[in-house]
Design a protein around this motif. Structure first.
Motif, short mmCIF file in Angstrom:
data_model
loop_
_atom_site.label_atom_id
_atom_site.label_comp_id
_atom_site.label_asym_id
_atom_site.label_seq_id
_atom_site.Cartn_x
_atom_site.Cartn_y
_atom_site.Cartn_z
N VAL A 73 -52.62 -17.05 -24.22
CA VAL A 73 -52.05 -16.32 -25.37
C VAL A 73 -52.90 -16.54 -26.61
O VAL A 73 -53.10 -15.60 -27.39
CB VAL A 73 -50.57 -16.72 -25.59
CG1 VAL A 73 -50.07 -16.26 -26.95
CG2 VAL A 73 -49.70 -16.15 -24.49
N VAL A 74 -53.45 -17.73 -26.78
CA VAL A 74 -54.35 -17.97 -27.92
C VAL A 74 -55.59 -17.09 -27.79
O VAL A 74 -56.06 -16.50 -28.76
CB VAL A 74 -54.73 -19.47 -28.02
CG1 VAL A 74 -55.90 -19.69 -28.95
CG2 VAL A 74 -53.53 -20.28 -28.47
N PRO A 80 -49.59 -8.33 -23.04
CA PRO A 80 -48.17 -8.46 -22.71
C PRO A 80 -47.89 -9.35 -21.49
O PRO A 80 -46.90 -10.08 -21.47
CB PRO A 80 -47.70 -7.02 -22.46
CG PRO A 80 -48.92 -6.21 -22.32
CD PRO A 80 -50.04 -6.94 -22.98
N THR A 81 -48.77 -9.32 -20.50
CA THR A 81 -48.54 -10.15 -19.31
C THR A 81 -48.71 -11.62 -19.62
O THR A 81 -47.97 -12.47 -19.10
CB THR A 81 -49.47 -9.73 -18.15
OG1 THR A 81 -49.23 -8.34 -17.87
CG2 THR A 81 -49.21 -10.55 -16.90
N TYR A 82 -49.67 -11.96 -20.48
CA TYR A 82 -49.83 -13.36 -20.88
C TYR A 82 -48.57 -13.84 -21.61
O TYR A 82 -48.11 -14.96 -21.40
CB TYR A 82 -51.05 -13.55 -21.77
CG TYR A 82 -52.39 -13.33 -21.09
CD1 TYR A 82 -52.51 -13.19 -19.71
CD2 TYR A 82 -53.55 -13.24 -21.85
CE1 TYR A 82 -53.73 -12.99 -19.12
CE2 TYR A 82 -54.78 -13.04 -21.26
CZ TYR A 82 -54.88 -12.91 -19.89
OH TYR A 82 -56.10 -12.71 -19.30
N ARG A 83 -48.04 -12.99 -22.47
CA ARG A 83 -46.80 -13.35 -23.19
C ARG A 83 -45.63 -13.50 -22.23
O ARG A 83 -44.81 -14.41 -22.35
CB ARG A 83 -46.47 -12.29 -24.25
CG ARG A 83 -47.44 -12.21 -25.39
CD ARG A 83 -47.26 -13.38 -26.31
NE ARG A 83 -48.15 -13.25 -27.46
CZ ARG A 83 -47.96 -13.85 -28.61
NH1 ARG A 83 -46.94 -14.65 -28.79
NH2 ARG A 83 -48.81 -13.67 -29.58
N ARG A 101 -38.25 -15.67 -27.55
CA ARG A 101 -39.20 -15.15 -28.53
C ARG A 101 -40.41 -14.51 -27.84
O ARG A 101 -40.82 -13.39 -28.17
CB ARG A 101 -39.65 -16.27 -29.46
CG ARG A 101 -40.62 -15.85 -30.54
CD ARG A 101 -41.07 -17.03 -31.42
NE ARG A 101 -41.76 -18.03 -30.60
CZ ARG A 101 -41.30 -19.26 -30.35
NH1 ARG A 101 -40.14 -19.66 -30.85
NH2 ARG A 101 -41.99 -20.10 -29.61
N GLU A 102 -40.96 -15.19 -26.84
CA GLU A 102 -42.15 -14.67 -26.15
C GLU A 102 -41.83 -13.45 -25.31
O GLU A 102 -42.65 -12.53 -25.23
CB GLU A 102 -42.79 -15.76 -25.30
CG GLU A 102 -43.42 -16.88 -26.09
CD GLU A 102 -44.53 -16.42 -27.03
OE1 GLU A 102 -45.23 -15.42 -26.72
OE2 GLU A 102 -44.71 -17.07 -28.08
N ILE A 107 -42.34 -7.54 -24.58
CA ILE A 107 -41.78 -6.18 -24.52
C ILE A 107 -42.33 -5.34 -25.66
O ILE A 107 -42.73 -4.19 -25.47
CB ILE A 107 -40.24 -6.23 -24.52
CG1 ILE A 107 -39.74 -6.89 -23.23
CG2 ILE A 107 -39.65 -4.83 -24.69
CD1 ILE A 107 -38.28 -7.28 -23.26
N ASP A 108 -42.38 -5.91 -26.85
CA ASP A 108 -42.93 -5.19 -28.00
C ASP A 108 -44.40 -4.80 -27.78
O ASP A 108 -44.85 -3.77 -28.25
CB ASP A 108 -42.81 -6.02 -29.28
CG ASP A 108 -41.37 -6.15 -29.76
OD1 ASP A 108 -40.50 -5.40 -29.28
OD2 ASP A 108 -41.12 -7.04 -30.60
N LEU A 109 -45.13 -5.64 -27.05
CA LEU A 109 -46.54 -5.38 -26.78
C LEU A 109 -46.77 -4.42 -25.62
O LEU A 109 -47.90 -4.04 -25.34
CB LEU A 109 -47.29 -6.69 -26.52
CG LEU A 109 -47.45 -7.62 -27.72
CD1 LEU A 109 -48.00 -8.97 -27.29
CD2 LEU A 109 -48.35 -6.97 -28.78
N GLY A 110 -45.69 -4.05 -24.91
CA GLY A 110 -45.83 -3.06 -23.85
C GLY A 110 -45.45 -3.51 -22.46
O GLY A 110 -45.64 -2.76 -21.50
N TYR A 111 -44.92 -4.72 -22.30
CA TYR A 111 -44.50 -5.14 -20.96
C TYR A 111 -43.35 -4.23 -20.52
O TYR A 111 -42.37 -4.07 -21.24
CB TYR A 111 -44.05 -6.61 -20.96
CG TYR A 111 -43.72 -7.08 -19.56
CD1 TYR A 111 -44.71 -7.57 -18.73
CD2 TYR A 111 -42.43 -7.00 -19.06
CE1 TYR A 111 -44.43 -7.97 -17.43
CE2 TYR A 111 -42.14 -7.40 -17.77
CZ TYR A 111 -43.14 -7.88 -16.96
OH TYR A 111 -42.86 -8.26 -15.68
N ARG A 112 -43.48 -3.61 -19.33
CA ARG A 112 -42.48 -2.65 -18.90
C ARG A 112 -41.98 -2.85 -17.47
O ARG A 112 -41.24 -2.01 -16.97
CB ARG A 112 -43.03 -1.22 -19.02
CG ARG A 112 -43.24 -0.77 -20.47
CD ARG A 112 -41.92 -0.69 -21.20
NE ARG A 112 -42.03 -0.20 -22.53
CZ ARG A 112 -42.19 -0.95 -23.62
NH1 ARG A 112 -42.31 -2.26 -23.52
NH2 ARG A 112 -42.27 -0.42 -24.81
#
Length: 151
Positions: A73-74, A80-83, A101-102, A107-112
């Motif tokens: 993540v860093v 999104p998959t790393y998150r 939180r993660e 989801i906000d980054l596009g994980y679907r």
């Protein structure tokens, strides 16, 4: 030839199952050692690091898996998959606030892959927590936004 009592007949199956578990663990330990060596040679290879995190989780070395997921993540905070994987590791180490939180960030980054999220064993403790209602709301919002298209 006399037949064996029922508990004696199943003994070979139990032994085979235990042997299978030991072989799987040995394979995972070998895989982890190879990946660790590859990462020493190529420290910037995110694919090897990602796979090592997965292997640590399968070995139930949750702290090591968490450390790997944090590194990924860093390196790429918008992946999104790393998150998502970080949320899983946080859940497995019982940091449900961090996991929530993660997962919201993923989801906000596009994980679907929501069907997988709803069944993933790594998220079991989070799904049984009241905070999971936030995740469900965010999933619903994402699905509505995806159907309505870009603004």
């Amino acid at each position: 030839m006399p037949s064996l009592p029922p508990n004696r007949r199943s003994f070979p199956k139990i032994r085979r199952a235990r042997l299978g578990q030991r072989l799987k663990r040995a394979h995972l330990l070998f895989e982890a050692s190879v990946l660790e060596e590859l990462i020493e040679r190529e420290p910037s290879n995110d694919e090897h690091l990602f796979q090592l995190g997965q292997t640590y989780t399968q070995l139930r070395s949750y702290k090591k898996g968490l450390d790997i997921d944090k590194k990924l993540v860093v390196r790429d905070p918008d992946h999104p998959t790393y998150r998502y994987n970080l949320a899983c590791s946080l859940t497995l180490t019982r940091d449900l606030n961090g996991a929530c939180r993660e997962l919201l960030t993923a989801i906000d980054l596009g994980y679907r892959d929501f069907p997988f999220l709803m069944e993933d064993k790594d998220l079991h403790h989070l799904r049984n927590d009241s905070r999971f209602a936030l995740i469900k709301d965010r999933i619903r919002d994402a699905q509505v936004a995806d159907k309505s298209g870009p603004a």
